[in-house]
Scaffold this motif. Sequence first.
Motif, PDB file in Angstrom:
ATOM      1  N   SER A  14      -3.094 -43.073   6.565  1.00  0.00           N
ATOM      2  CA  SER A  14      -2.458 -43.774   5.646  1.00  0.00           C
ATOM      3  C   SER A  14      -2.969 -43.201   3.998  1.00  0.00           C
ATOM      4  N   TYR A  15      -3.994 -42.232   4.062  1.00  0.00           N
ATOM      5  CA  TYR A  15      -4.547 -41.712   3.156  1.00  0.00           C
ATOM      6  C   TYR A  15      -4.313 -40.529   2.704  1.00  0.00           C
ATOM      7  N   SER A  16      -3.274 -39.802   3.786  1.00  0.00           N
ATOM      8  CA  SER A  16      -2.803 -38.686   3.320  1.00  0.00           C
ATOM      9  C   SER A  16      -1.710 -38.720   2.364  1.00  0.00           C
ATOM     10  N   SER A  17      -1.828 -37.675   1.402  1.00  0.00           N
ATOM     11  CA  SER A  17      -0.695 -37.626   0.374  1.00  0.00           C
ATOM     12  C   SER A  17       0.354 -36.929   1.108  1.00  0.00           C
ATOM     13  N   VAL A  38      -9.467 -35.802  15.191  1.00  0.00           N
ATOM     14  CA  VAL A  38      -9.055 -35.454  13.928  1.00  0.00           C
ATOM     15  C   VAL A  38      -8.392 -34.266  13.811  1.00  0.00           C
ATOM     16  N   ARG A  39      -7.301 -33.992  13.198  1.00  0.00           N
ATOM     17  CA  ARG A  39      -6.638 -32.621  13.011  1.00  0.00           C
ATOM     18  C   ARG A  39      -5.645 -32.536  11.742  1.00  0.00           C
ATOM     19  N   ASP A  40      -5.436 -31.277  11.406  1.00  0.00           N
ATOM     20  CA  ASP A  40      -4.528 -31.173  10.274  1.00  0.00           C
ATOM     21  C   ASP A  40      -2.999 -31.286  10.658  1.00  0.00           C
ATOM     22  N   SER A  41      -2.365 -32.211  10.176  1.00  0.00           N
ATOM     23  CA  SER A  41      -1.071 -32.251  10.586  1.00  0.00           C
ATOM     24  C   SER A  41      -0.242 -31.268  10.264  1.00  0.00           C
ATOM     25  N   GLY A  46      -3.383 -26.040  16.060  1.00  0.00           N
ATOM     26  CA  GLY A  46      -4.682 -25.749  15.771  1.00  0.00           C
ATOM     27  C   GLY A  46      -5.818 -26.782  16.233  1.00  0.00           C
ATOM     28  N   PRO A  47      -6.991 -26.426  16.119  1.00  0.00           N
ATOM     29  CA  PRO A  47      -7.895 -27.033  16.575  1.00  0.00           C
ATOM     30  C   PRO A  47      -8.165 -28.461  16.123  1.00  0.00           C
ATOM     31  N   ALA A  48      -8.896 -29.347  16.781  1.00  0.00           N
ATOM     32  CA  ALA A  48      -9.063 -30.905  16.547  1.00  0.00           C
ATOM     33  C   ALA A  48     -10.530 -30.968  16.403  1.00  0.00           C
ATOM     34  N   LEU A  49     -11.036 -31.774  15.679  1.00  0.00           N
ATOM     35  CA  LEU A  49     -12.274 -32.189  15.440  1.00  0.00           C
ATOM     36  C   LEU A  49     -12.630 -33.214  16.311  1.00  0.00           C
ATOM     37  N   ALA A  50     -13.649 -33.481  16.958  1.00  0.00           N
ATOM     38  CA  ALA A  50     -14.093 -34.663  17.790  1.00  0.00           C
ATOM     39  C   ALA A  50     -15.381 -35.324  16.968  1.00  0.00           C
ATOM     40  N   LEU A  51     -14.893 -36.646  16.181  1.00  0.00           N
ATOM     41  CA  LEU A  51     -15.944 -37.052  15.367  1.00  0.00           C
ATOM     42  C   LEU A  51     -16.578 -38.281  16.256  1.00  0.00           C
ATOM     43  N   SER A  52     -17.785 -38.448  15.841  1.00  0.00           N
ATOM     44  CA  SER A  52     -18.228 -39.961  16.296  1.00  0.00           C
ATOM     45  C   SER A  52     -17.652 -41.036  15.564  1.00  0.00           C
ATOM     46  N   GLY A  58     -17.441 -42.786   7.971  1.00  0.00           N
ATOM     47  CA  GLY A  58     -17.896 -42.012   6.826  1.00  0.00           C
ATOM     48  C   GLY A  58     -16.846 -40.952   6.155  1.00  0.00           C
ATOM     49  N   LEU A  59     -15.820 -40.372   6.733  1.00  0.00           N
ATOM     50  CA  LEU A  59     -15.045 -39.847   6.566  1.00  0.00           C
ATOM     51  C   LEU A  59     -13.722 -40.649   5.776  1.00  0.00           C
ATOM     52  N   VAL A  60     -13.571 -41.860   6.559  1.00  0.00           N
ATOM     53  CA  VAL A  60     -12.568 -42.777   5.949  1.00  0.00           C
ATOM     54  C   VAL A  60     -13.130 -43.391   4.537  1.00  0.00           C
ATOM     55  N   ARG A  61     -14.399 -43.566   4.484  1.00  0.00           N
ATOM     56  CA  ARG A  61     -15.102 -43.916   3.242  1.00  0.00           C
ATOM     57  C   ARG A  61     -15.055 -42.905   2.090  1.00  0.00           C
ATOM     58  N   PHE A  62     -15.093 -41.819   2.408  1.00  0.00           N
ATOM     59  CA  PHE A  62     -14.980 -40.724   1.553  1.00  0.00           C
ATOM     60  C   PHE A  62     -13.606 -40.668   0.843  1.00  0.00           C
ATOM     61  N   ALA A  63     -12.576 -40.835   1.838  1.00  0.00           N
ATOM     62  CA  ALA A  63     -11.085 -40.590   1.531  1.00  0.00           C
ATOM     63  C   ALA A  63     -10.851 -41.825   0.627  1.00  0.00           C
TER      64      ALA A  63
END
Length: 67
Positions: A14-17, A38-41, A46-52, A58-63
């Motif tokens: 929901s934070y994606s513009s 997590v991936r680029d829509s 392409g590649p997907a990141l596997a985050l803890s 932390g990514l959500v807080r940053f966004a």
Amino acid sequence: MTTDSSSLFWVKSSYSSNGGSCVEWAPAYASAYGVVPVRDSKDPEGPALALSVPAFAGLVRFAKSQG
């Protein structure tokens, strides 16, 4: 990630513009395995990141802090 990310159910953040940075994540996989894919829509093959979970939080807080 060890799984084929194309078979996951992806949800756009929901934070994606609309015209810019579009991030997707796979909540069902995250709930089942405790790892947040997590991936680029714009590059679904392409590649997907596997985050803890803490890294994803932390990514959500940053966004949130950027908007």
